[in-house]
Design a protein around this motif. Structure first.
Motif, PDB file in Angstrom:
ATOM      1  N   GLY A   4     -15.372 -36.398  21.716  1.00 49.34           N
ATOM      2  CA  GLY A   4     -14.340 -36.156  22.705  1.00 49.34           C
ATOM      3  C   GLY A   4     -13.108 -37.027  22.635  1.00 49.34           C
ATOM      4  N   PRO A   5     -12.717 -37.565  21.457  1.00 50.26           N
ATOM      5  CA  PRO A   5     -11.484 -38.352  21.422  1.00 50.26           C
ATOM      6  C   PRO A   5     -10.249 -37.504  21.684  1.00 50.26           C
ATOM      7  CG  PRO A   5     -12.268 -37.961  19.194  1.00 50.26           C
ATOM      8  CD  PRO A   5     -13.345 -37.485  20.117  1.00 50.26           C
ATOM      9  N   ALA A   6     -10.376 -36.196  21.508  1.00 49.41           N
ATOM     10  CA  ALA A   6      -9.283 -35.279  21.813  1.00 49.41           C
ATOM     11  C   ALA A   6      -9.885 -33.922  22.119  1.00 49.41           C
ATOM     12  CB  ALA A   6      -8.310 -35.183  20.643  1.00 49.41           C
ATOM     13  N   MET A   7      -9.212 -33.157  22.951  1.00 44.66           N
ATOM     14  CA  MET A   7      -9.716 -31.845  23.341  1.00 44.66           C
ATOM     15  C   MET A   7      -8.553 -31.021  23.866  1.00 44.66           C
ATOM     16  SD  MET A   7     -11.893 -33.365  26.510  1.00 44.66           S
ATOM     17  CE  MET A   7     -11.117 -34.469  27.693  1.00 44.66           C
ATOM     18  N   THR A   8      -8.734 -29.705  23.838  1.00 42.63           N
ATOM     19  CA  THR A   8      -7.668 -28.823  24.298  1.00 42.63           C
ATOM     20  C   THR A   8      -8.248 -27.484  24.697  1.00 42.63           C
ATOM     21  OG1 THR A   8      -5.460 -27.975  23.755  1.00 42.63           O
ATOM     22  CG2 THR A   8      -7.133 -27.776  22.058  1.00 42.63           C
ATOM     23  N   SER A   9      -7.527 -26.779  25.546  1.00 34.65           N
ATOM     24  CA  SER A   9      -7.894 -25.412  25.902  1.00 34.65           C
ATOM     25  C   SER A   9      -7.140 -24.450  24.997  1.00 34.65           C
ATOM     26  CB  SER A   9      -7.542 -25.123  27.365  1.00 34.65           C
ATOM     27  OG  SER A   9      -7.736 -23.746  27.659  1.00 34.65           O
ATOM     28  N   LEU A  10      -7.841 -23.410  24.533  1.00 36.12           N
ATOM     29  CA  LEU A  10      -7.209 -22.378  23.713  1.00 36.12           C
ATOM     30  C   LEU A  10      -6.932 -21.113  24.507  1.00 36.12           C
ATOM     31  CD1 LEU A  10      -9.111 -22.613  20.311  1.00 36.12           C
ATOM     32  CD2 LEU A  10      -6.825 -23.431  20.867  1.00 36.12           C
ATOM     33  N   GLY A  11      -7.173 -21.151  25.824  1.00 38.85           N
ATOM     34  CA  GLY A  11      -7.029 -19.925  26.588  1.00 38.85           C
ATOM     35  C   GLY A  11      -8.132 -18.946  26.220  1.00 38.85           C
ATOM     36  N   ASP A  12      -7.918 -17.686  26.497  1.00 39.53           N
ATOM     37  CA  ASP A  12      -8.932 -16.655  26.245  1.00 39.53           C
ATOM     38  C   ASP A  12      -8.763 -16.113  24.830  1.00 39.53           C
ATOM     39  OD1 ASP A  12     -10.777 -14.649  26.340  1.00 39.53           O
ATOM     40  OD2 ASP A  12      -9.694 -13.411  27.783  1.00 39.53           O
TER      41      ASP A  12
ATOM     42  N   LYS B 102      -9.155 -34.874  15.324  1.00 49.74           N
ATOM     43  CA  LYS B 102      -8.113 -35.196  16.284  1.00 49.74           C
ATOM     44  C   LYS B 102      -7.297 -33.940  16.540  1.00 49.74           C
ATOM     45  CE  LYS B 102      -5.286 -37.624  18.840  1.00 49.74           C
ATOM     46  NZ  LYS B 102      -5.695 -38.118  20.168  1.00 49.74           N
ATOM     47  N   ILE B 103      -7.451 -33.353  17.714  1.00 57.70           N
ATOM     48  CA  ILE B 103      -6.721 -32.136  18.059  1.00 57.70           C
ATOM     49  C   ILE B 103      -5.351 -32.533  18.591  1.00 57.70           C
ATOM     50  CG2 ILE B 103      -6.742 -30.047  19.474  1.00 57.70           C
ATOM     51  CD1 ILE B 103      -9.816 -30.459  19.650  1.00 57.70           C
ATOM     52  N   LEU B 104      -4.320 -32.084  17.937  1.00 59.12           N
ATOM     53  CA  LEU B 104      -2.977 -32.475  18.339  1.00 59.12           C
ATOM     54  C   LEU B 104      -2.416 -31.582  19.439  1.00 59.12           C
ATOM     55  CD1 LEU B 104      -1.380 -33.272  14.877  1.00 59.12           C
ATOM     56  CD2 LEU B 104      -2.541 -34.801  16.456  1.00 59.12           C
ATOM     57  N   GLY B 105      -2.826 -30.333  19.459  1.00 61.81           N
ATOM     58  CA  GLY B 105      -2.290 -29.427  20.466  1.00 61.81           C
ATOM     59  C   GLY B 105      -2.570 -27.989  20.109  1.00 61.81           C
TER      60      GLY B 105
ATOM     61  N   ALA C 118      -4.810 -23.690  17.096  1.00 59.65           N
ATOM     62  CA  ALA C 118      -5.057 -25.125  17.237  1.00 59.65           C
ATOM     63  C   ALA C 118      -4.434 -25.908  16.092  1.00 59.65           C
ATOM     64  CB  ALA C 118      -6.557 -25.400  17.288  1.00 59.65           C
ATOM     65  N   PHE C 119      -3.824 -27.046  16.421  1.00 62.04           N
ATOM     66  CA  PHE C 119      -3.294 -27.983  15.442  1.00 62.04           C
ATOM     67  C   PHE C 119      -4.267 -29.161  15.346  1.00 62.04           C
ATOM     68  CE2 PHE C 119       0.231 -25.608  17.017  1.00 62.04           C
ATOM     69  CZ  PHE C 119       1.087 -25.455  15.944  1.00 62.04           C
ATOM     70  N   ILE C 120      -4.833 -29.377  14.167  1.00 62.61           N
ATOM     71  CA  ILE C 120      -5.828 -30.426  13.972  1.00 62.61           C
ATOM     72  C   ILE C 120      -5.398 -31.281  12.789  1.00 62.61           C
ATOM     73  CG2 ILE C 120      -8.262 -30.928  13.549  1.00 62.61           C
ATOM     74  CD1 ILE C 120      -8.899 -28.151  14.656  1.00 62.61           C
TER      75      ILE C 120
ATOM     76  N   PRO D 202      -7.007 -38.371   3.509  1.00 66.72           N
ATOM     77  CA  PRO D 202      -5.986 -39.181   2.825  1.00 66.72           C
ATOM     78  C   PRO D 202      -4.615 -38.517   2.755  1.00 66.72           C
ATOM     79  CG  PRO D 202      -7.275 -38.001   1.212  1.00 66.72           C
ATOM     80  CD  PRO D 202      -7.834 -37.613   2.556  1.00 66.72           C
ATOM     81  N   THR D 203      -4.505 -37.267   3.215  1.00 68.01           N
ATOM     82  CA  THR D 203      -3.266 -36.522   2.986  1.00 68.01           C
ATOM     83  C   THR D 203      -2.299 -36.570   4.152  1.00 68.01           C
ATOM     84  OG1 THR D 203      -4.278 -34.494   3.834  1.00 68.01           O
ATOM     85  CG2 THR D 203      -4.491 -34.926   1.472  1.00 68.01           C
ATOM     86  N   GLY D 204      -2.798 -36.802   5.355  1.00 69.66           N
ATOM     87  CA  GLY D 204      -1.935 -36.764   6.523  1.00 69.66           C
ATOM     88  C   GLY D 204      -1.534 -35.358   6.917  1.00 69.66           C
ATOM     89  N   ASP D 205      -2.292 -34.356   6.470  1.00 73.04           N
ATOM     90  CA  ASP D 205      -1.955 -32.969   6.774  1.00 73.04           C
ATOM     91  C   ASP D 205      -2.259 -32.632   8.228  1.00 73.04           C
ATOM     92  OD1 ASP D 205      -1.227 -32.558   4.161  1.00 73.04           O
ATOM     93  OD2 ASP D 205      -3.171 -31.738   3.563  1.00 73.04           O
ATOM     94  N   VAL D 206      -1.531 -31.658   8.740  1.00 69.44           N
ATOM     95  CA  VAL D 206      -1.849 -31.041  10.025  1.00 69.44           C
ATOM     96  C   VAL D 206      -2.269 -29.609   9.735  1.00 69.44           C
ATOM     97  CG1 VAL D 206      -0.980 -30.295  12.262  1.00 69.44           C
ATOM     98  CG2 VAL D 206      -0.269 -32.504  11.328  1.00 69.44           C
ATOM     99  N   LEU D 207      -3.487 -29.262  10.112  1.00 69.36           N
ATOM    100  CA  LEU D 207      -4.051 -27.951   9.819  1.00 69.36           C
ATOM    101  C   LEU D 207      -3.932 -27.054  11.045  1.00 69.36           C
ATOM    102  CD1 LEU D 207      -7.313 -29.206   8.054  1.00 69.36           C
ATOM    103  CD2 LEU D 207      -5.063 -28.809   7.047  1.00 69.36           C
ATOM    104  N   VAL D 208      -3.599 -25.790  10.818  1.00 72.13           N
ATOM    105  CA  VAL D 208      -3.469 -24.821  11.899  1.00 72.13           C
ATOM    106  C   VAL D 208      -4.602 -23.806  11.768  1.00 72.13           C
ATOM    107  CG1 VAL D 208      -1.983 -23.135  13.030  1.00 72.13           C
ATOM    108  CG2 VAL D 208      -0.968 -25.114  11.884  1.00 72.13           C
TER     109      VAL D 208
END
Length: 447
Positions: free
Chosen positions: A136-144, A196-199, A211-213, A218-224
């Motif tokens: 639970g270090p990060a969490m978010t709602s995705l709606g329905d 780590k969920i960013l938003g 979701a942005f995770i 090692p890459t620093g990527d943000v995955l969608v």
């Protein structure tokens, strides 16, 4: 020169007394906690989570406080709106906590239902799957995400050095009886680098949050990630479950599709996106311009209007291979709406083909760079196999007047024309001339 912005030019104004913010605030979350259609605020303090209901009469006095033994004995690490996970019209709050003597390890995420009956007793508790997980270090709602009327949530999990494994993101479907078992999980093999969920935001325009995770090492990527589920649909073969002769040329097959539970309107379907799919391949419907009669209506009498989608039986070999006898098979009709939201339905049909039927199948389809064209004939005779482009121009003669006996045959297509030049990407057609009649089909060459 840098301009100076004076207070007389500032359009905003404070709506709460400054004194109301004189608490030790760690975080702020907003949502409609009481279901009145106006956003409310939750702020963290040393004495719990303070809830301030929005509205014209909003003041600096807290309306409710999430506290008591279930929270006081734990450390609140994170909190956020869960959306309306139980479908009562009010947003719910999720709180990541750990026992007072612990850090994140052995943490949990507790969900408190909003509404008039909101209290300090958790309604749903989500636990870590492993005792060494940092849950639970990060969490978010995705709606329905699946159209069932309940909001769904993501909870991030990383691992401490003891675990030595990568992070994970757990996906939980909301519902009237929401449980603590993840409905799906995303994992990574990189230790402490995932989860780590960013938003969340709707980046593909399908009406569902994505979701942005972060994969920060090692890459620093943000995955969608797209968590949307296809809207529920029903599909069936028009005229009952009649037998479809695989490979028989120019025989139209109509599959009718309708939404389930008013999930969407058939007028919103983008016909260009529809495919009939199996594990072996996929085929596209006949273009609308070539259909003489397009009957939209409720043919099965269930009160729901259906959309007819026409295919040709010569393409069905790409879905089911070389069918030797009559068989009950299943495919999946997929497509998108104008809003880019997906829909899907399974359809059952009866097919027949084999050495006693004139049939053909090309696989793989799409091909890159080679494919095998298999066909069956019923009687001995001269066979010619040719390939044409979408404009009807002959591009390759594979067999030219060869004498073949009855039974199974196959030829290899190598993605080149008669001059040895590579074919361009696109749609092509094959035509097999036999003493039993012609066989035709289409395929896609993808370079």
């Amino acid at each position: 020169m840098m301009a100076t912005l004076t207070s007389s030019r500032v359009m905003g104004r404070p709506i709460l007394p400054v004194a109301s913010l004189s608490i030790s605030v760690g975080r702020v979350a907003t949502a409609d906690w009481n279901g009145d259609g106006v956003a409310d605020v939750i702020v963290s303090s040393a004495s719990g989570l303070r809830v301030y209901y929005g509205g014209p009469g909003m003041d600096g006095l807290e309306d409710f406080r999430l506290t008591g033994s279930t929270i006081a004995s734990q450390r609140i690490r994170e909190f956020a709106s869960a959306g309306d996970v139980n479908g009562d019209g009010a947003d719910d709050v999720m709180i990541a906590t750990a026992d007072a003597e612990d850090t994140w390890v052995r943490g949990r995420v507790q969900i408190y239902y909003g509404g008039a009956g909101m209290d300090s007793v958790p309604d749903v508790t989500l636990h870590a799957q492993d005792p060494v997980e940092v849950f639970g270090p990060a969490m978010t709602s995705l709606g329905d995400t699946n159209g069932d009327g309940y909001a769904d949530v993501l909870v991030g999990t990383s691992f401490d050095d003891i675990g030595g494994s990568g992070g994970r993101v757990d996906f939980f479907l909301g519902g009237a009886s929401m449980d603590a078992v993840p409905d799906a999980s995303l994992t990574s093999s990189v230790p402490n680098a995932f989860g780590k969920i960013l938003g969340a935001a709707d980046v593909n325009g399908d009406g569902v949050l994505d979701a942005f995770i972060s994969l920060f090492y090692p890459t620093g990527d943000v995955l969608v990630y797209d968590f949307s589920a296809p809207l529920p649909s029903r599909a069936f073969v028009q005229g009952g479950n009649r037998t479809i002769h695989v490979g028989k040329a120019d025989t139209p097959v109509c599959i009718r599709v309708e939404p389930v539970g008013h999930a969407y309107e058939i007028a919103d379907i983008d016909m260009s996106t529809i495919r009939l799919v199996t594990e072996l391949g996929s085929i596209s419907p006949i273009p609308l311009g070539s259909i003489r009669r397009l009957t939209i209506g409720d043919t099965d009498g269930d009160g729901v209007t259906e959309l007819p989608v026409w295919f040709v039986s010569s393409d069905f070999g790409n879905l089911f291979g070389s069918t030797r006898r009559r068989a009950l098979v299943e495919a999946r009709l997929e497509g998108q709406l104008a809003s880019h939201r997906r829909f899907a339905a399974s359809v059952t049909m009866t097919t027949m083909g084999g050495p006693h039927e004139l049939s053909s199948v090309l696989a793989p389809n799409p091909m890159n760079p080679v494919a095998t064209l298999a066909f069956a004939t019923m009687h001995p005779g001269i066979v010619t196999v040719r390939v044409y482009d979408v404009a009807g121009r002959l591009v390759r003669t594979v067999l030219s007047g060869n004498h073949l006996g009855p039974g199974d045959h196959s030829v290899r297509l190598d993605g080149r024309d008669d001059k040895g030049a590579a074919l361009g990407s696109g749609v092509y057609f094959y035509r097999i001339e036999t003493t039993d009649g012609p066989l035709t089909g289409r395929f896609v060459f993808a370079r």
